[in-house]
Design a protein around this motif. Structure first.
Motif, PDB file in Angstrom:
ATOM      1  N   UNK A  53       0.796  -1.235   0.000  1.00  0.00           N
ATOM      2  CA  UNK A  53       0.000   0.000   0.000  1.00  0.00           C
ATOM      3  C   UNK A  53       0.826   1.282   0.000  1.00  0.00           C
ATOM      4  N   UNK A  54       2.085   1.198   0.369  1.00  0.00           N
ATOM      5  CA  UNK A  54       2.903   2.406   0.469  1.00  0.00           C
ATOM      6  C   UNK A  54       3.879   2.554  -0.698  1.00  0.00           C
ATOM      7  N   UNK A  55       3.718   1.738  -1.713  1.00  0.00           N
ATOM      8  CA  UNK A  55       4.629   1.758  -2.860  1.00  0.00           C
ATOM      9  C   UNK A  55       3.888   2.174  -4.126  1.00  0.00           C
ATOM     10  N   UNK A  56       4.602   2.859  -5.008  1.00  0.00           N
ATOM     11  CA  UNK A  56       4.080   3.097  -6.341  1.00  0.00           C
ATOM     12  C   UNK A  56       4.222   1.823  -7.161  1.00  0.00           C
ATOM     13  N   UNK A  57       3.410   1.735  -8.220  1.00  0.00           N
ATOM     14  CA  UNK A  57       3.353   0.502  -9.004  1.00  0.00           C
ATOM     15  C   UNK A  57       3.867   0.743 -10.417  1.00  0.00           C
ATOM     16  N   UNK A  58       4.893  -0.024 -10.783  1.00  0.00           N
ATOM     17  CA  UNK A  58       5.444  -0.041 -12.141  1.00  0.00           C
ATOM     18  C   UNK A  58       4.982  -1.348 -12.779  1.00  0.00           C
ATOM     19  N   UNK A  59       3.952  -1.288 -13.599  1.00  0.00           N
ATOM     20  CA  UNK A  59       3.367  -2.488 -14.198  1.00  0.00           C
ATOM     21  C   UNK A  59       4.268  -3.006 -15.318  1.00  0.00           C
ATOM     22  N   UNK A  60       4.657  -4.268 -15.232  1.00  0.00           N
ATOM     23  CA  UNK A  60       5.590  -4.849 -16.202  1.00  0.00           C
ATOM     24  C   UNK A  60       4.795  -5.413 -17.380  1.00  0.00           C
ATOM     25  N   UNK A  89       8.395 -10.922  -4.801  1.00  0.00           N
ATOM     26  CA  UNK A  89       8.806 -10.036  -3.720  1.00  0.00           C
ATOM     27  C   UNK A  89       7.633  -9.287  -3.113  1.00  0.00           C
ATOM     28  N   UNK A  90       6.689  -8.892  -3.945  1.00  0.00           N
ATOM     29  CA  UNK A  90       5.498  -8.188  -3.456  1.00  0.00           C
ATOM     30  C   UNK A  90       4.710  -9.080  -2.509  1.00  0.00           C
ATOM     31  N   UNK A  91       4.545 -10.347  -2.899  1.00  0.00           N
ATOM     32  CA  UNK A  91       3.711 -11.264  -2.117  1.00  0.00           C
ATOM     33  C   UNK A  91       4.414 -11.734  -0.842  1.00  0.00           C
ATOM     34  N   UNK A  92       5.690 -12.068  -0.946  1.00  0.00           N
ATOM     35  CA  UNK A  92       6.343 -12.817   0.134  1.00  0.00           C
ATOM     36  C   UNK A  92       7.334 -12.025   0.965  1.00  0.00           C
ATOM     37  N   UNK A  93       7.799 -10.853   0.486  1.00  0.00           N
ATOM     38  CA  UNK A  93       8.885 -10.171   1.166  1.00  0.00           C
ATOM     39  C   UNK A  93       8.559  -8.680   1.347  1.00  0.00           C
ATOM     40  N   UNK A  94       7.645  -8.351   2.250  1.00  0.00           N
ATOM     41  CA  UNK A  94       7.242  -6.945   2.418  1.00  0.00           C
ATOM     42  C   UNK A  94       8.380  -6.015   2.808  1.00  0.00           C
ATOM     43  N   UNK A  95       9.439  -6.538   3.407  1.00  0.00           N
ATOM     44  CA  UNK A  95      10.565  -5.672   3.772  1.00  0.00           C
ATOM     45  C   UNK A  95      11.290  -5.148   2.542  1.00  0.00           C
ATOM     46  N   UNK A  96      11.014  -5.734   1.369  1.00  0.00           N
ATOM     47  CA  UNK A  96      11.660  -5.290   0.143  1.00  0.00           C
ATOM     48  C   UNK A  96      10.772  -4.462  -0.767  1.00  0.00           C
ATOM     49  N   UNK A  97       9.634  -4.005  -0.264  1.00  0.00           N
ATOM     50  CA  UNK A  97       8.716  -3.279  -1.143  1.00  0.00           C
ATOM     51  C   UNK A  97       9.289  -1.945  -1.615  1.00  0.00           C
ATOM     52  N   UNK A  98       9.893  -1.200  -0.759  1.00  0.00           N
ATOM     53  CA  UNK A  98      10.509   0.060  -1.169  1.00  0.00           C
ATOM     54  C   UNK A  98       9.513   1.081  -1.692  1.00  0.00           C
ATOM     55  N   UNK A  99      10.045   2.071  -2.423  1.00  0.00           N
ATOM     56  CA  UNK A  99       9.211   3.157  -2.945  1.00  0.00           C
ATOM     57  C   UNK A  99       8.387   2.712  -4.145  1.00  0.00           C
ATOM     58  N   UNK A 100       8.926   1.747  -4.892  1.00  0.00           N
ATOM     59  CA  UNK A 100       8.256   1.215  -6.079  1.00  0.00           C
ATOM     60  C   UNK A 100       8.247  -0.306  -6.018  1.00  0.00           C
ATOM     61  N   UNK A 101       7.177  -0.908  -6.519  1.00  0.00           N
ATOM     62  CA  UNK A 101       7.159  -2.340  -6.795  1.00  0.00           C
ATOM     63  C   UNK A 101       6.868  -2.518  -8.288  1.00  0.00           C
ATOM     64  N   UNK A 102       7.292  -3.641  -8.839  1.00  0.00           N
ATOM     65  CA  UNK A 102       7.081  -3.858 -10.269  1.00  0.00           C
ATOM     66  C   UNK A 102       6.443  -5.234 -10.510  1.00  0.00           C
ATOM     67  N   UNK A 103       5.134  -5.309 -10.390  1.00  0.00           N
ATOM     68  CA  UNK A 103       4.427  -6.570 -10.617  1.00  0.00           C
ATOM     69  C   UNK A 103       4.412  -6.931 -12.096  1.00  0.00           C
ATOM     70  N   UNK A 104       4.636  -8.190 -12.354  1.00  0.00           N
ATOM     71  CA  UNK A 104       4.510  -8.718 -13.706  1.00  0.00           C
ATOM     72  C   UNK A 104       3.476  -9.818 -13.710  1.00  0.00           C
TER      73      UNK A 104
END
Length: 359
Positions: free
Chosen positions: A25-32, A196-211
């Protein structure tokens, strides 16, 4: 008769993007959207990801296709550029570029541009594919900041190697290394792919990139999208084109790969490896006809597949719909039957399959 068809559910696509936002919820989304949006149709998929903050593709031709389709969101080139002559094209189209080696950095430093580019510096934290070595980070970062061709905002990125395996400590090691390298640098971070989005919330950062998860498919080993409240976007179907009796011990298909030990009925369906279905799908790989499962027998051919439908107690007929994968039959299950991954099945759909976009 409409034969091989990929039905693309745009409502499911939008649901999956919303689910990404619930995970991070706190990350921007870069759609792959690389590889034709994982086989779903590049431009149309992008046009229905209105809530994404940016798009990511592998190569410049994919990015140009998005611009030609009227998409105006920021676009990140995940492999960066390969020729110095590409740089003015990137600037003119507002493309953002990855910098992952010194050759790219030197090209960027030596060109004359009318304005600086938005750059992402990719760090190799353990994938050992693209990215600068950790010990190179300070040098690359300082050179990018000093270059008039790079914006002062140098975004930072890495890529996980084993995020689909929650028991593997590799992802924790990569996150720790990335954080240690970049802790003194106040720039946007992007680490997490779908796993990483699903399993590792400590790695979400400012952006996530779901594919993959955007398309309703699980990136996690031994899971389906349903396990993460995702909805399959593609439903691959075809039709029965023949129903025929076969005597006991008659060999079926190329090489006589299969024979029944008793009289049976075969259904022949109009789909094969020429449509992108895996030729190495094992005997028994399921399909669904009229709510009932049947198994593939014999070799998957270029245009046809045969199914053993027993005594045809459910009255399978020519023209009946055959579901190869979709909400009723997870593509993850088919991938397991073919000793491959769902990514490959989705990306391998060929141009002769009709696409039908629906809500």
């Amino acid at each position: 008769m409409r034969l091989a068809t990929a039905e693309i559910n745009l409502t499911a696509l939008e649901h999956n993007l919303a689910q990404v936002k619930r995970f991070a919820p706190n990350s921007k989304v870069m759609a792959v959207l690389k590889a034709n949006a994982y086989g779903h149709g590049l431009v149309t998929i992008a046009q229905h990801l209105n809530e994404a903050d940016a798009f990511a593709v592998a190569r410049i031709d994919e990015a140009l296709a998005l611009r030609a389709g009227g998409l105006t969101k920021p676009i990140v080139l995940l492999e960066g550029f390969f020729h110095q002559e590409d740089l003015p094209i990137l600037l003119a189209n507002n493309f953002q570029t990855i910098i992952h080696d010194e050759i790219q950095l030197k090209m960027l430093e030596s060109v004359q541009l009318d304005a600086p580019l938005n750059c992402w510096l990719k760090i190799n934290t353990g994938m050992h594919r693209l990215g600068i070595a950790p010990e190179q980070f300070d040098m690359f970062y300082q050179r990018l900041q000093a270059s008039p061709n790079a914006q002062n905002k140098i975004n930072l990125m890495t890529h996980f190697a084993c995020a689909d395996d929650v028991k593997n400590t590799k992802t924790v090691q990569q996150i720790t290394l990335f954080d240690n390298l970049t802790q003194e640098v106040q720039q946007a971070h992007c680490l997490s792919n779908s796993a990483g989005i699903i399993a590792w919330p400590s790695g979400h950062g400012d952006w996530v990139r779901p594919g993959l998860m955007l398309y309703g498919v699980s990136p996690m080993a031994n899971h389906t999208g349903k396990d993460h409240q995702l909805k399959p976007v593609m439903r691959l179907t075809t039709k029965v084109i023949a129903v025929r009796d076969v005597r006991a011990h008659e060999k079926v298909g190329y090489g006589g790969r299969w024979q029944s030990d008793k009289p049976t009925v075969l259904a022949v369906v109009a789909l094969g490896y020429g449509d992108g279905y895996p030729r190495h799908a094992k005997e028994g790989t399921p399909v669904i006809i009229n709510g009932h499962r049947y198994g593939i027998v014999g070799s998957v051919a270029m245009d046809m597949i045969t199914l053993d439908i027993g005594n045809n107690e459910h009255n399978v007929q020519v023209g009946d719909e055959v579901i190869m994968w979709g909400p009723e039959l997870p593509v993850e299950e088919i991938a397991q039957c073919a000793d491959t991954i769902s990514y490959e099945l989705l990306c391998n759909i060929t141009p002769r399959v009709s696409y039908e976009y629906q809500r």
